[in-house]
Design an enzyme around this catalytic site. Structure first.
Site, mmCIF file in Angstrom:
data_model
loop_
_atom_site.group_PDB
_atom_site.id
_atom_site.type_symbol
_atom_site.label_atom_id
_atom_site.label_comp_id
_atom_site.label_asym_id
_atom_site.label_seq_id
_atom_site.Cartn_x
_atom_site.Cartn_y
_atom_site.Cartn_z
ATOM 1 N N SER A 66 52.779 40.786 39.168
ATOM 2 C CA SER A 66 51.829 41.852 39.530
ATOM 3 C C SER A 66 52.481 43.196 39.806
ATOM 4 C CB SER A 66 51.021 41.424 40.742
ATOM 5 O OG SER A 66 50.108 40.435 40.360
ATOM 6 N N LYS A 69 51.495 45.912 37.469
ATOM 7 C CA LYS A 69 50.155 46.525 37.431
ATOM 8 C C LYS A 69 50.135 48.038 37.652
ATOM 9 C CE LYS A 69 47.915 42.173 38.848
ATOM 10 N NZ LYS A 69 47.445 41.436 40.046
ATOM 11 N N TYR A 191 48.301 40.340 28.887
ATOM 12 C CA TYR A 191 48.513 40.460 30.332
ATOM 13 C C TYR A 191 49.614 39.494 30.805
ATOM 14 C CZ TYR A 191 47.612 39.552 35.298
ATOM 15 O OH TYR A 191 47.756 39.341 36.640
ATOM 16 N N TYR A 243 46.493 43.850 48.022
ATOM 17 C CA TYR A 243 45.270 43.040 48.010
ATOM 18 C C TYR A 243 44.550 43.080 49.358
ATOM 19 C CZ TYR A 243 48.114 41.317 44.155
ATOM 20 O OH TYR A 243 48.933 41.222 43.071
ATOM 21 N N VAL A 261 53.972 37.688 42.430
ATOM 22 C CA VAL A 261 54.155 36.287 42.816
ATOM 23 C C VAL A 261 55.525 35.707 42.491
ATOM 24 C CG1 VAL A 261 51.748 35.502 42.919
ATOM 25 C CG2 VAL A 261 52.963 35.497 40.726
HETATM 26 N N1 GLN Z 1 50.718 36.594 36.484
HETATM 27 C C1 GLN Z 1 50.225 36.417 37.822
HETATM 28 C C2 GLN Z 1 48.756 36.002 37.801
HETATM 29 O O1 GLN Z 1 47.989 36.632 37.143
HETATM 30 C C3 GLN Z 1 50.403 37.675 38.613
HETATM 31 C C4 GLN Z 1 49.796 37.567 39.983
HETATM 32 C C5 GLN Z 1 50.623 38.244 41.032
HETATM 33 O O2 GLN Z 1 51.788 38.544 40.859
HETATM 34 N N2 GLN Z 1 50.039 38.434 42.190
HETATM 35 O O3 GLN Z 1 48.373 35.059 38.416
#
Ligand code: GLN
Length: 450
Positions: A66, A69, A191, A243, A261
Site C-alpha cells: 500500500s 498508493k 494493482y 486508514y 502490509v
Molecule cells: N496488496 C495489499 C492488498 O491489497 C496491500 C494492502 C496494504 O498494504 N495495506 O491487500
C-alpha cells in the site's frame, strides 16, 4: 566519524531502542509475505539536499504494497488533473480498514485513494500510451520517485493473485457502480503488480523525500510531479494514509504517512525530510509495530509534528534603524540630521509570503516618525519567491503614494529588471549597489528637496 553521522546515530538509536519491541506479526493473507524475516528492521532518512542516512536493514528488499498508493495517486493526478480524478475517487477518510467496501453512497466513488477500493480505481485510470502500456508507465514513475529502476517481485505478485479474492470482489463491486473505467480482472492484476514492486527502506525514504521536496527527487534532482500534485498527495496521506488510524496518527505523530502490509512505512516532513522504516510485524490496523514506535519517538524527540510550529524568531529582518545609527554615518552635523531622516530596513534569507509581511511591516515602522526616506537593503536576501515579489512591489508603491521616498539595495536584481519594477511599483525605484550609497543618495535627495 564525521559530524553528520549524528543523524545516522539517531536512527541507530531508534533501531536499538525498538528492535526488540514485541507484538504484531507479519501479514500472511498474502502467503509469500508470511515468509519475511520478522527481525529485519531498517530505517532511512533523506534530506532536502539529497543526503541519505540509514540504520539496520535499510537495503533489504521488500514489496511496496500500500505504500505504492500515494505515488500512483500522484501519477494519476499529474496525468488527468484533480477535477477528473475526483470524479472517480473521493478524498474523505473512510474510518474503515484498508480492504473495506468504502464506497460513497449515491455515487459509488471509493472514499479515497489510500484504501484498496480507491487505489484499484486510481491504478485503473492510468491509460496505456502507444509506446508504453499502463503498467510500464507506473513502474517507470515509481522508479523516478525512488531514483533508480525498480522491478516486480514475481513470487509476491503470484501469491497475491492466487489469494486476492477480496480485492477482486471489491473491483467487481466498484465496476457495478460505474466507477471503474476498465475490466475488473485487468484492474486488479495491475494493482497487484504495483503492490509487488520491490524497494528498500532507502528507496522509500527517497520516494517520501520527493513528496516532501515539492515533487522533485532531492537525490537525482529530477522533477517527478508538480509541487501542487505533491501537496495534494500529502494532504490525502495526512487524512487517510493510515486508514482508520489516521486521526490518531495525525494527533500523535503529526506527519503525512503511509503504511503497507509488507512492513514498509513512510512519513513526510514537508520541505524537511522523507523518512521510512521497514519491519514486517504488523498491528491490527496493518501498520508496522516497530515502524510506528520508531517514527512516534522520532517525531516526539525531534519536534517533527507538522502542526508544531512555535513562533519563528523574526529572522527575516535583521535590522531596522535610521541611517545615523550606522557606523559609516558621516560626522558633519547637517549630514547627521539628514541621515536621521533615512530609515533603513535590512532583510536576509529567502523571502516568501510570511517573510514579505515582516519586511513590509518593518518598512512602515522605519525612519523617524515613520516619514522621510527609507532604504530597503536586500544584499543578504537569497531569493524572493513568486508570491513575495508582487507583495514587495505593492508595498514599495504604497510607500511612495504615502509621500515617502524609497530606495533599494538590490545588487542581484531580485526585485526584477527595471521595467518590471516600474510596472510593479509605478515608479523608477532608485537602486544602489551598497547601503552606504543608498543612504547617501536618499540624504542628497532630501537636501535637494529641503
Ligand atoms: N496488496 C495489499 C492488498 O491489497 C496491500 C494492502 C496494504 O498494504 N495495506 O491487500
Amino acid at each position: 566519524m564525521s559530524a553528520v553521522d549524528a543523524v545516522s546515530d539517531s536512527l541507530k538509536r531508534m533501531r536499538a531502542e525498538f528492535g526488540d519491541l514485541e507484538g504484531g506479526r507479519p501479514a500472511d493473507y498474502i502467503p509469500q509475505l508470511g515468509l519475511a524475516d520478522p527481525d529485519a528492521f531498517g530505517l532511512a532518512l533523506v534530506s532536502m539536499d539529497g543526503h541519505r542516512y540509514s540504520a539496520g536493514e535499510a537495503e533489504t528488499p521488500f514489496t511496496l504494497q500500500s505504500v505504492s498508493k500515494p505515488f500512483i495517486y500522484a501519477f494519476v493526478l499529474s496525468v488527468l488533473g484533480l477535477d477528473e480524478v475526483s470524479r472517480w475517487v473521493g478524498a474523505e477518510p473512510s474510518g474503515d480498514a484498508f480492504n473495506a467496501i468504502s464506497l460513497e453512497p449515491g455515487t459509488g466513488r471509493p472514499a479515497n485513494a489510500m484504501v484498496n477500493a480507491g487505489a484499484i480505481v486510481t491504478t485503473a485510470l492510468i491509460p496505456d500510451t502507444p509506446g508504453e502500456p499502463a503498467f510500464e508507465r507506473i513502474l517507470h514513475c515509481l522508479g523516478r520517485f525512488a531514483g533508480r529502476e525498480l522491478d516486480v517481485d514475481e513470487e509476491v505478485f503470484t501469491s497475491e493473485s492466487m489469494t486476492g479474492d477480496r480485492n477482486r470482489a471489491l473491483a467487481y463491486l466498484i465496476r457495478s457502480t460505474g466507477t471503474l473505467p476498465v475490466d475488473p480482472v485487468l484492474a486488479v492484476d495491475r494493482y497487484f503488480r504495483q503492490c509487488a514492486v520491490r524497494v528498500t527502506a532507502l528507496d522509500l525514504a527517497t520516494m517520501a523525500a520527493t513528496l516532501a521536496y515539492g515533487g522533485v527527487n532531492p537525490v537525482t534532482r529530477e522533477r517527478v510531479v508538480s509541487a501542487e500534485v505533491a501537496a495534494r498527495v500529502l494532504a490525502v496521506m495526512a487524512t487517510c494514509g493510515m486508514y482508520d488510524g489516521s486521526g490518531e496518527w495525525l494527533l500523535r505523530i503529526g506527519l503525512p504517512a503511509k503504511s503497507g502490509v509488507s512492513g514498509g512505512l513512510i512519513a513526510v516532513g514537508p520541505a524537511r525530510f522523507g523518512l521510512a522504516t521497514y519491519s514486517p510485524p504488523l498491528d491490527a490496523t496493518g501498520t508496522s509495530v516497530r515502524g510506528r514506535a520508531a517514527l512516534g519517538a522520532l517525531s516526539e524527540r525531534y519536534g517533527l509534528h507538522l502542526m508544531l510550529n512555535p513562533a519563528l524568531p523574526g529572522s527575516t529582518v535583521s535590522l531596522v534603524t535610521t541611517a545615523d545609527d550606522l557606523p559609516s554615518a558621516p560626522s558633519a552635523e547637517h549630514e547627521r540630521v539628514l541621515h536621521g531622516k533615512v530609515g533603513v530596513v535590512v532583510a536576509q534569507g529567502a523571502i516568501d509570503f510570511t517573510a514579505a509581511e515582516r519586511v513590509l511591516y518593518a518598512l512602515d515602522e522605519s525612519g523617524a516618525d515613520r516619514s522621510g526616506s527609507v532604504v530597503l537593503d536586500l544584499h543578504d536576501v537569497t531569493s524572493v519567491d513568486a508570491v513575495a515579489l508582487p507583495m514587495l512591489h505593492t508595498g514599495l508603491a504604497r510607500l511612495s503614494s504615502d509621500g515617502r521616498r524609497a530606495a533599494v539595495v538590490d545588487p542581484r536584481d531580485l526585485l526584477g529588471p527595471p521595467e518590471l519594477v516600474r510596472e510593479g511599483t509605478g515608479q523608477d525605484l532608485p537602486r544602489y549597489a551598497t547601503r552606504e550609497a543608498a543612504v547617501e543618495g536618499c540624504a542628497k535627495a532630501l537636501a535637494g528637496e529641503g
